[in-house]
Scaffold this active site. Structure first.
Site, PDB file in Angstrom:
ATOM      1  N   HIS A 158     -56.594  78.699 -27.195  1.00  0.00           N
ATOM      2  CA  HIS A 158     -57.871  79.424 -27.083  1.00  0.00           C
ATOM      3  C   HIS A 158     -58.848  79.105 -28.206  1.00  0.00           C
ATOM      4  O   HIS A 158     -59.848  79.812 -28.340  1.00  0.00           O
ATOM      5  CB  HIS A 158     -57.632  80.933 -27.073  1.00  0.00           C
ATOM      6  CG  HIS A 158     -56.857  81.431 -25.897  1.00  0.00           C
ATOM      7  ND1 HIS A 158     -57.449  81.919 -24.754  1.00  0.00           N
ATOM      8  CD2 HIS A 158     -55.527  81.500 -25.671  1.00  0.00           C
ATOM      9  CE1 HIS A 158     -56.514  82.289 -23.884  1.00  0.00           C
ATOM     10  NE2 HIS A 158     -55.336  82.041 -24.431  1.00  0.00           N
ATOM     11  N   LYS A 169     -70.033  91.013 -28.940  1.00  0.00           N
ATOM     12  CA  LYS A 169     -68.842  90.176 -29.097  1.00  0.00           C
ATOM     13  C   LYS A 169     -68.348  90.360 -30.521  1.00  0.00           C
ATOM     14  O   LYS A 169     -69.046  90.976 -31.339  1.00  0.00           O
ATOM     15  CB  LYS A 169     -69.165  88.697 -28.835  1.00  0.00           C
ATOM     16  CG  LYS A 169     -70.434  88.219 -29.582  1.00  0.00           C
ATOM     17  CD  LYS A 169     -70.788  86.765 -29.269  1.00  0.00           C
ATOM     18  CE  LYS A 169     -71.506  86.564 -27.955  1.00  0.00           C
ATOM     19  NZ  LYS A 169     -70.720  85.815 -26.977  1.00  0.00           N
ATOM     20  N   ARG A 170     -67.139  89.856 -30.848  1.00  0.00           N
ATOM     21  CA  ARG A 170     -66.691  89.918 -32.226  1.00  0.00           C
ATOM     22  C   ARG A 170     -67.695  89.236 -33.150  1.00  0.00           C
ATOM     23  O   ARG A 170     -68.381  88.284 -32.750  1.00  0.00           O
ATOM     24  CB  ARG A 170     -65.316  89.239 -32.358  1.00  0.00           C
ATOM     25  CG  ARG A 170     -64.183  90.065 -31.797  1.00  0.00           C
ATOM     26  CD  ARG A 170     -64.058  91.404 -32.473  1.00  0.00           C
ATOM     27  NE  ARG A 170     -63.542  91.263 -33.828  1.00  0.00           N
ATOM     28  CZ  ARG A 170     -62.278  91.407 -34.174  1.00  0.00           C
ATOM     29  NH1 ARG A 170     -61.364  91.733 -33.270  1.00  0.00           N
ATOM     30  NH2 ARG A 170     -61.905  91.257 -35.427  1.00  0.00           N
ATOM     31  N   LYS A 194     -70.335  82.374 -33.817  1.00  0.00           N
ATOM     32  CA  LYS A 194     -71.006  83.031 -32.683  1.00  0.00           C
ATOM     33  C   LYS A 194     -72.493  83.281 -32.976  1.00  0.00           C
ATOM     34  O   LYS A 194     -73.262  83.614 -32.096  1.00  0.00           O
ATOM     35  CB  LYS A 194     -70.304  84.337 -32.331  1.00  0.00           C
ATOM     36  CG  LYS A 194     -68.870  84.138 -31.796  1.00  0.00           C
ATOM     37  CD  LYS A 194     -68.224  85.471 -31.456  1.00  0.00           C
ATOM     38  CE  LYS A 194     -66.745  85.376 -31.116  1.00  0.00           C
ATOM     39  NZ  LYS A 194     -66.499  84.926 -29.730  1.00  0.00           N
ATOM     40  N   THR A 222     -66.056  84.967 -22.211  1.00  0.00           N
ATOM     41  CA  THR A 222     -65.826  85.661 -20.945  1.00  0.00           C
ATOM     42  C   THR A 222     -66.860  86.774 -20.764  1.00  0.00           C
ATOM     43  O   THR A 222     -67.175  87.145 -19.632  1.00  0.00           O
ATOM     44  CB  THR A 222     -64.401  86.270 -20.889  1.00  0.00           C
ATOM     45  OG1 THR A 222     -64.123  86.896 -22.140  1.00  0.00           O
ATOM     46  CG2 THR A 222     -63.373  85.188 -20.621  1.00  0.00           C
ATOM     47  N   LYS A 231     -69.189  88.248 -17.389  1.00  0.00           N
ATOM     48  CA  LYS A 231     -69.417  89.638 -16.975  1.00  0.00           C
ATOM     49  C   LYS A 231     -70.916  89.907 -16.831  1.00  0.00           C
ATOM     50  O   LYS A 231     -71.366  90.537 -15.868  1.00  0.00           O
ATOM     51  CB  LYS A 231     -68.801  90.604 -17.997  1.00  0.00           C
ATOM     52  CG  LYS A 231     -67.275  90.516 -18.043  1.00  0.00           C
ATOM     53  CD  LYS A 231     -66.691  91.126 -19.312  1.00  0.00           C
ATOM     54  CE  LYS A 231     -65.284  90.598 -19.527  1.00  0.00           C
ATOM     55  NZ  LYS A 231     -64.750  90.875 -20.878  1.00  0.00           N
TER      56      LYS A 231
END
Ligand code: 26Q
Length: 833
Positions: A381, A572-573, A578, A680, A684
């Site tokens: 991952h 998100k984290r 990110k 992911t 959504k």
């Protein structure tokens, strides 16, 4: 029994839009549910009608629903056994299940009956749902993926058992104090968990420490005994996993550690009875808490104990069932079993499988190795090299002496293969060795995963390709056929039907109910995108969802969001790759434009940011603090009042995403290309009608491909360009050459946002300006701001935005986890059948 229960204001419910319904089992009528609800409330829980808390009513309802699963649960187990099906064991350290009630009602199709039954209690179903704590047994994407997979496996009637750990404390609760993240424990089991069933009779023993006793047996063979161990009991707690409106109920088996009686008295050698009982702590520690890091937590022994505890208990469980049915004949074991390893975290299972087969079942090495490598499959991952797990050989060997022995043997045989293929290539042998060299040799868990598995997969097309070209290149040269790609997906039951009843109902009215099982059917919406009857209902649904999200933001953050504005969301984290920081730079830029009177006709927008930072990740926490302080500055600025609102949402979790994604217009997926394995959340949002602003990273690429460039705001360097640019990256000259960015940096550097004291963001500023800043934030600033402008312009014109939004829903079929699970089923688990 009409009675009022004390209430906290619930979020307004969405209009009930029920799909076409199938005939019901007689015990599922509202009257039967009502009877059971009373019975459990009064007898199982011993409450009377003047009982205080709504929580008991929730519990009574949960038991009532659980009762409706146990029959199918037993029948499913019996069917699998009778049909001698091949079993899949999904091994994962994390399952982010969220809440169970709403999803169970949806899958069992008894929501309407329950609402009816609850009328007598003057209590809305939504209020009871609020009583349930999230099962937050995971960090982020990897844990939620496991949960979506379980839903799809049960829906597709695949015999999959999830194995995991029953952490006493799940993901920490995040509160914000003075703009700073503070972690609090998550005692999610405090008020009981009505969904789980303990099975103490299926407990297993797991060994730790001790030493190896090597001896020759009667036939002269060298044998090994692992002795003087400290044993811990693994006790299973099972959760039912119902399929969507079918007869299947699969199992999620979570292990809890307990002291064995012998551990207490004899083996731990305690000085006294009371010391012995106190020593139970050591065993019970193992499953006490989830590690709250979504990267690596360097070398914590307790974490390795957790990993081995999961692997050993789960394998013993599967092997016990095998010997019950087949005795000691393992010849068809690999034909009937497969283990999917969710990242490297459970890969010690490869060595444990060897140990169990050799030491406990007397198989010779080669036979055991054949079984192991025909049953193990490993999913990667991450591409971040620093996140690749490794353990010091010294620590590993002390805790698990028998396993380190086996890993050395696996490695020796593997390196002999490398030598045979590339004779004399010492460099390559060192590169590929499962045991790294140097003063402190380490076990590289990913390499163990590759060597011991028949399948290695990445989680998006780009990620899988990069794996074979970079991290695992040598292994790909050796075993190209092992490597494959399985693009992630999310379950459309929780992430559309359950969380967005308004949209789900509209879709069903428009194209029929088939989409819940075959998400590609959403393509049928394209034919209605220009139909005013459809679009007006669509807009009404979206407005309701945005209203509901606005209520939520007001309640949780105290910030007013206006449903007419653009809802721009990044949840998100927190992680540098990110790039929440890039988002902040854009917010500061908008703020600057407003202040300098250059707002022009600016599209008003509400920006929502949420997520947790690992407690020890200093830079991520700083960025999170910057988000909070920028939000405070913007929201307190009168000039921004009619144009810009910023909210930081504390304690982002599965249940908050269920309110967020239906009400989002713009989904931010802005990682530095080449770093987000898949993503992911992006799926959504898309499924619920948000348009993505994003880079060419992870599954964004496949989303873009599905929806087309006109329906996606693309920007930024590609993964290849990032790699090239890194050699000669000069953020200072980028900043100097871009007056917007220069002004943003000026504001930051002037201390405008230093609400907690001077210089708190010095490290962030230094990082942006550093030539080795790995995430190239400055390099992507211009492209990002331009893409944001395009998004705002498109949103300002509903005749443009509405079709884009519908196009995203219509193209989201590929991102159902049903598709993903079919790909695992046909390509890995039952391949060649
Ligand atoms: C490892 C060692 C010690 C402590 C913690 C960990 C650890 C824990 C969790 C390492 C990684 C994780 C979780 C990683 C994760 O969630 N990865 C995400 O997986 C998603 C599902 O495939 C992808 O969509 C995301 O791109 C990826 O970041």
């Amino acid at each position: 029994m009409g009675r009022k229960l004390n209430s906290r204001a619930p979020l307004p419910d969405l209009p009930a839009e029920d799909s076409r319904r199938e005939p019901h089992a007689p015990e599922d009528s509202a009257a039967d549910i009502s009877r059971d609800l009373h019975r459990h409330f009064e007898y199982t829980l011993g409450r009377d009608e003047f009982g205080e808390s709504r929580h008991y009513l929730y519990t009574a309802l949960a038991i009532t629903i659980r009762d409706r699963m146990v029959g199918r649960w037993r029948a499913t187990r019996e069917r699998y056994r009778r049909d001698r099906v091949k079993r899949v064991s999904y091994l994962s350290m994390e399952y982010l299940m969220g809440r169970t009630l709403g999803n169970a009602l949806l899958n069992l199709d008894i929501g309407e009956e329950v609402r009816e039954a609850l009328k007598a209690w003057s209590c809305a179903l939504e209020q009871l749902e609020e009583e349930e704590a999230d099962a937050g047994l995971g960090n982020g994407g990897l844990g939620r993926l496991a949960a979506c997979f379980l839903d799809s496996c049960a829906t597709l009637e695949i015999p999959v058992t999830g194995y995991g750990i029953r952490y006493e404390y799940g993901m920490f609760r995040q509160i914000i104090e003075g703009g700073v993240q503070v972690e609090q424990p998550d005692p999610w089991l405090r008020h009981g968990n009505p969904w789980e069933i303990e099975s103490p009779d299926a407990s297993r023993r797991v060994k730790f420490f001790g030493r190896l006793d090597k001896y020759q047996d009667e036939t002269g063979e060298l044998q090994v005994r692992w002795v003087d161990t400290t044993d811990v009991l693994a006790v299973p707690w099972d959760l039912p996993v119902p399929g969507y409106r079918n007869q299947t109920v699969n199992t999620l088996r979570l292990w809890k550690s307990e002291a064995t009686d012998r551990f207490n008295l004899a083996e731990f050698n305690a000085g006294s009875y009371t010391d012995a009982v106190a020593a139970k702590n050591l065993a019970e520690q193992i499953t006490m808490v989830l590690y709250p890091s979504d990267a690596s937590e360097a070398g914590k022994e307790l974490r390795l104990r957790q990993q081995y505890f999961l692997a050993s208990a789960s394998l013993q469980d599967v092997i016990w069932r095998w010997t019950r049915d087949h005795g000691e004949d393992f010849s068809d074991f690999a034909g009937k079993n497969v283990f999917q390893l969710n990242d490297t975290h459970p890969t010690v299972a490869i060595a444990e499988m060897m140990r169990l087969l050799i030491d406990d079942h007397g198989l010779p090495w080669d036979a055991a190795w054949a079984i192991t490598t025909e049953t193990m499959a490993y999913t990667n991952h991450t591409l971040l090299p620093e996140a690749l797990e490794s353990w010091r050989v010294s620590l590993f060997g002390q805790l698990l002496p028998r396993l380190i022995d086996i890993i050395f043997e696996i490695n020796a045989r593997f390196l002999a293969r490398v030598e045979a293929r590339w004779p004399g290539d010492q460099d390559r042998r060192e590169r590929m060795s499962i045991i790294s060299g140097g003063d402190h040799p380490m076990v590289r868990m990913a390499y163990l995963g590759i060597v011991g598995s028949f399948s290695v997969n990445g989680v998006s097309e780009l990620h899988s390709k990069l794996l074979t070209q970079t991290l695992f290149r040598d292994f790909f040269e050796l075993w190209p056929a092992k490597f494959n790609s399985k693009t992630n997906g999310v379950t459309p039951r929780r992430w559309l039907a359950h969380c967005n009843r308004g949209l789900g109902g509209l879709v069903t009215d428009t194209i029929g109910a088939g989409w819940t099982r075959d998400l590609n059917a959403l393509e049928g919406l394209n034919a209605h995108a220009a139909d005013p009857a459809f679009t007006s209902r669509f807009l009404a649904v979206r407005r309701d969802n945005k209203q509901r999200l606005a209520h939520f933001v007001q309640r949780e953050c105290g910030v007013d969001f206006h449903p007419e504005w653009l809802f721009d969301v990044q949840v998100k984290r927190f992680h540098e790759y990110k790039r929440q920081l890039l988002n902040v730079l854009h917010i500061i830029h908008l703020h600057d434009r407003i202040l300098r009177g250059d707002a022009g006709p600016m599209q008003p927008r509400c920006v929502l940011i949420g997520g947790k930072a690992a407690p020890g990740y200093v830079m991520a926490k700083r960025i999170l603090q910057l988000v909070n302080h920028v939000a405070e500055a913007v929201n307190g600025e009168p000039a921004c009042r009619d144009l810009l609102r910023v909210a930081f949402l504390p304690d982002y979790r599965v249940t908050s995403m269920e309110v967020i994604c239906p009400g989002t217009d713009l989904s931010q997926q802005i990682s530095t290309a080449g770093n987000e394995a898949s993503g992911t959340g992006n799926m959504k949002f898309m499924m619920n009608g948000a348009v993505t602003i994003g880079t060419l990273d992870g599954a964004n690429i496949e989303i873009l491909d599905a929806v087309g460039e006109d329906n996606f705001f693309l920007f930024g360097l590609t993964a290849g360009q990032v790699r090239e640019r890194r050699a000669n990256y000069q953020p200072d000259s980028i900043i100097a050459g871009d007056s917007d960015l220069a002004r943003v940096m000026q504001l930051l550097e002037s201390g405008h946002f230093d609400l907690a004291g001077e210089g708190v963001f010095r490290d962030i500023i230094g990082a942006i300006r550093h030539p080795h800043e790995p995430w190239m934030t400055a390099a992507d600033f211009r492209g990002y701001v331009d893409a944001q402008r395009r998004a705002a312009a498109a949103f300002a014109d509903p005749a443009r935005w509405t079709p884009m939004s519908i196009a995203n829903i219509a193209a989201s079929g590929r991102f159902s986890s049903d598709r993903t699970i079919r790909d695992y089923r046909d390509g890995i688990w039952y391949q060649g059948r």
